[in-house]
Design a protein around this motif. Structure first.
Motif, PDB file in Angstrom:
ATOM      1  N   SER A   8       0.826  -1.210   0.000  1.00 54.82           N
ATOM      2  CA  SER A   8       0.000   0.000   0.000  1.00 54.82           C
ATOM      3  C   SER A   8       0.860   1.259   0.000  1.00 54.82           C
ATOM      4  CB  SER A   8      -0.888   0.009   1.248  1.00 54.82           C
ATOM      5  OG  SER A   8      -1.676  -1.172   1.269  1.00 54.82           O
ATOM      6  N   ASP A  11       1.562   7.151   1.529  1.00 55.37           N
ATOM      7  CA  ASP A  11       0.886   8.461   1.602  1.00 55.37           C
ATOM      8  C   ASP A  11       0.341   8.794   0.204  1.00 55.37           C
ATOM      9  OD1 ASP A  11       4.136  10.096   1.744  1.00 55.37           O
ATOM     10  OD2 ASP A  11       3.023   9.348   0.024  1.00 55.37           O
ATOM     11  N   SER A  12      -0.234   9.990   0.109  1.00 52.11           N
ATOM     12  CA  SER A  12      -0.922  10.357  -1.141  1.00 52.11           C
ATOM     13  C   SER A  12       0.050  10.666  -2.278  1.00 52.11           C
ATOM     14  CB  SER A  12      -1.783  11.598  -0.878  1.00 52.11           C
ATOM     15  OG  SER A  12      -0.907  12.663  -0.495  1.00 52.11           O
ATOM     16  N   MET A  13       1.356  10.708  -1.952  1.00 57.62           N
ATOM     17  CA  MET A  13       2.361  10.987  -3.000  1.00 57.62           C
ATOM     18  C   MET A  13       3.082   9.716  -3.440  1.00 57.62           C
ATOM     19  SD  MET A  13       3.770  14.488  -1.273  1.00 57.62           S
ATOM     20  CE  MET A  13       3.799  13.774   0.350  1.00 57.62           C
ATOM     21  N   ASP A  14       2.617   8.554  -2.958  1.00 58.31           N
ATOM     22  CA  ASP A  14       3.296   7.286  -3.297  1.00 58.31           C
ATOM     23  C   ASP A  14       4.785   7.379  -2.927  1.00 58.31           C
ATOM     24  OD1 ASP A  14       1.558   6.824  -6.515  1.00 58.31           O
ATOM     25  OD2 ASP A  14       0.864   6.602  -4.435  1.00 58.31           O
ATOM     26  N   HIS A 159      -0.317   3.465  -8.761  1.00 57.78           N
ATOM     27  CA  HIS A 159      -0.415   4.878  -8.385  1.00 57.78           C
ATOM     28  C   HIS A 159      -1.655   5.072  -7.512  1.00 57.78           C
ATOM     29  CE1 HIS A 159      -0.467   9.169  -8.440  1.00 57.78           C
ATOM     30  NE2 HIS A 159      -1.518   9.261  -9.242  1.00 57.78           N
ATOM     31  N   GLY A 160      -1.409   5.445  -6.247  1.00 61.07           N
ATOM     32  CA  GLY A 160      -2.530   5.843  -5.386  1.00 61.07           C
ATOM     33  C   GLY A 160      -3.447   4.728  -4.952  1.00 61.07           C
ATOM     34  N   LYS A 161      -3.020   3.466  -5.156  1.00 58.16           N
ATOM     35  CA  LYS A 161      -3.836   2.374  -4.605  1.00 58.16           C
ATOM     36  C   LYS A 161      -2.970   1.144  -4.362  1.00 58.16           C
ATOM     37  CE  LYS A 161      -5.590   1.158  -9.217  1.00 58.16           C
ATOM     38  NZ  LYS A 161      -6.815   1.025 -10.035  1.00 58.16           N
ATOM     39  N   SER A 276       4.300  16.508  -6.448  1.00 59.92           N
ATOM     40  CA  SER A 276       3.416  17.206  -5.483  1.00 59.92           C
ATOM     41  C   SER A 276       3.712  18.703  -5.515  1.00 59.92           C
ATOM     42  CB  SER A 276       3.688  16.696  -4.059  1.00 59.92           C
ATOM     43  OG  SER A 276       4.860  17.327  -3.549  1.00 59.92           O
ATOM     44  N   SER A 280       2.390  22.916   0.673  1.00 59.00           N
ATOM     45  CA  SER A 280       0.948  22.709   0.671  1.00 59.00           C
ATOM     46  C   SER A 280       0.201  23.941   0.119  1.00 59.00           C
ATOM     47  CB  SER A 280       0.523  22.418   2.115  1.00 59.00           C
ATOM     48  OG  SER A 280      -0.830  22.680   2.254  1.00 59.00           O
TER      49      SER A 280
END
Ligand SMILES: CC[C@H](C)[C@H](NC(=O)C[C@H](O)[C@H](CC1CCCCC1)NC(=O)CCNC(=O)[C@H](Cc1ccccc1)NC(=O)N1CCC(N)CC1)C(=O)NCc1cnc(C)nc1N
Length: 329
Positions: A8, A11-14, A159-161, A276, A280
């Motif tokens: 998995s 985080d959201s940035m792989d 990517h992302g999953k 990214s 932020s």
């Protein structure tokens, strides 16, 4: 034996991919790293001040201490850890190593302590670069490979999953077309290979040369000629001293990137090169392709390349003839 374990994104940035691993009787979440060869974990031997909220391996409870054995590792990004060594049972998916060297950290650098997603690493490069002294230890793969249906493992990262690492078998439902094989140079302990011609938008952007396939590296680090030719196709991009690499407007259209490996052309989808925002909420984004000057001159095919491909780390031709297999997912 053979089997699969879920991988998995951390985080959201792989940034990395994490898998559940049972060490002794505790399940930890470990980063599978084909760029190093130590299996190390946060443990009851880690000072309480450094344990953070990590799951802990309890060597005293289930392992056999290898008296006087130590390890000490430093990574490309300057992070590191060190400690003592137990022999214990390690289970990944349905695959078991009965006497695996489990390296218990007695200290770990701050990035590891604060990264609550990762309780340690499973090194899957060659055992020749394992850091245990006075006697080097085998990786999980080297320990189990003779008991696997086939001496290979595959990285199927997405990517992302969630994706998987599969040990001991090829799964034709996880790739399309045929697998292209290319010889591995493991003289430095890595899964080294040669990548060839690259193109962007039908234009040649130069040849890559020697590279390593490294699941433990987040981005794609390439010769500067190839990188500058890529970003020349990205409006508003620049190589920023402030951010230490190529940046571009987050709204930019990123072209696909093509590379020839083992006589077959593989493509990284353009959108994968948006790593990214530089901070932020910023409308400036940091590129997931960067020059190999950032990795001490080594060309590294990290997760940006690996995700979306089916990568086989293969010793079916014998441990002296390792090879990499690549296919599209
Ligand atoms: C036996 C040593 C072993 C072979 C060692 N191997 C490696 O360093 C490669 C290996 O794949 C390691 C494994 C990492 C280590 C940190 C924790 C995650 C796994 N890869 C790297 O160091 C590549 C650079 N780092 C990365 O790519 C890390 C990985 C990471 C991901 C999530 C959380 C934390 C870290 N990514 C980031 O830091 N990111 C934040 C910044 C962003 N721009 C990209 C993503 C080595 O070469 N060490 C020699 C060495 C020592 N000192 C130096 C300075 N350089 C060296 N190469």
């Amino acid at each position: 034996q053979q089997g699969s374990v879920t991988a998995s994104p951390s985080d959201s940035m792989d940034d990395s991919y994490i898998c559940p691993v049972t060490t002794g009787s505790n399940t930890l979440h470990l980063d599978f790293d084909t760029g190093s060869s130590d299996l190390w974990v946060f443990s009851t031997d880690t000072p309480a001040s450094e344990q953070g909220s990590h799951s802990l391996y309890n060597g005293e409870a289930t392992g056999k201490l290898l008296s006087g054995y130590t390890w000490d590792i430093t990574y490309e990004d300057g992070s590191g850890s060190k400690g003592i060594v137990y022999s214990d049972k390690v289970v990944i998916g349905p695959v078991t190593a009965t006497s695996q060297a489990v390296e218990a950290a007695t200290s770990a650098s701050s990035g590891f302590v604060s990264d609550t997603s990762t309780d340690g690493l499973v090194g899957l490069a060659f055992s020749s670069i394992n850091t245990v002294e006075p006697q080097q230890q085998l990786t999980f793969f080297d320990n189990v490979k003779s008991s696997l249906a086939s001496p290979l493992f595959a990285a199927v990262l997405k990517h992302g999953k969630a994706g998987t690492y599969d040990f001991g078998y090829l799964d034709s439902s996880k790739y399309t077309g045929s697998i292209a094989y290319t010889a591995v140079d493991n003289s430095q302990g890595f899964w080294g290979f040669t990548a060839g011609a690259t193109t962007v938008g039908g234009k040649s952007t130069g040849s890559v040369g020697a590279a390593i396939m490294d699941t433990g590296t987040t981005l794609l680090y390439l010769p500067s000629k190839v990188v500058s030719a890529y970003y020349a196709q990205v409006k508003g991009s620049s190589n920023s001293n402030t951010y230490g690499g190529y940046i571009f407007p987050c709204s930019a259209t990123l072209p696909d990137w093509n590379v020839s490996i083992g006589g077959t052309t593989f493509t990284v989808t353009g959108s994968y090169f948006n790593y990214s925002p530089v901070s932020s909420g910023s409308s400036t984004c940091y590129g997931a392709m960067q020059p190999n000057s950032q990795t001490g001159g080594s060309t590294v095919f990290g997760d940006t390349f690996i995700k979306g491909h089916y990568i086989v780390f293969d010793q079916t031709q014998g441990s002296n003839s390792p090879r990499l297999g690549l296919a599209k997912q």
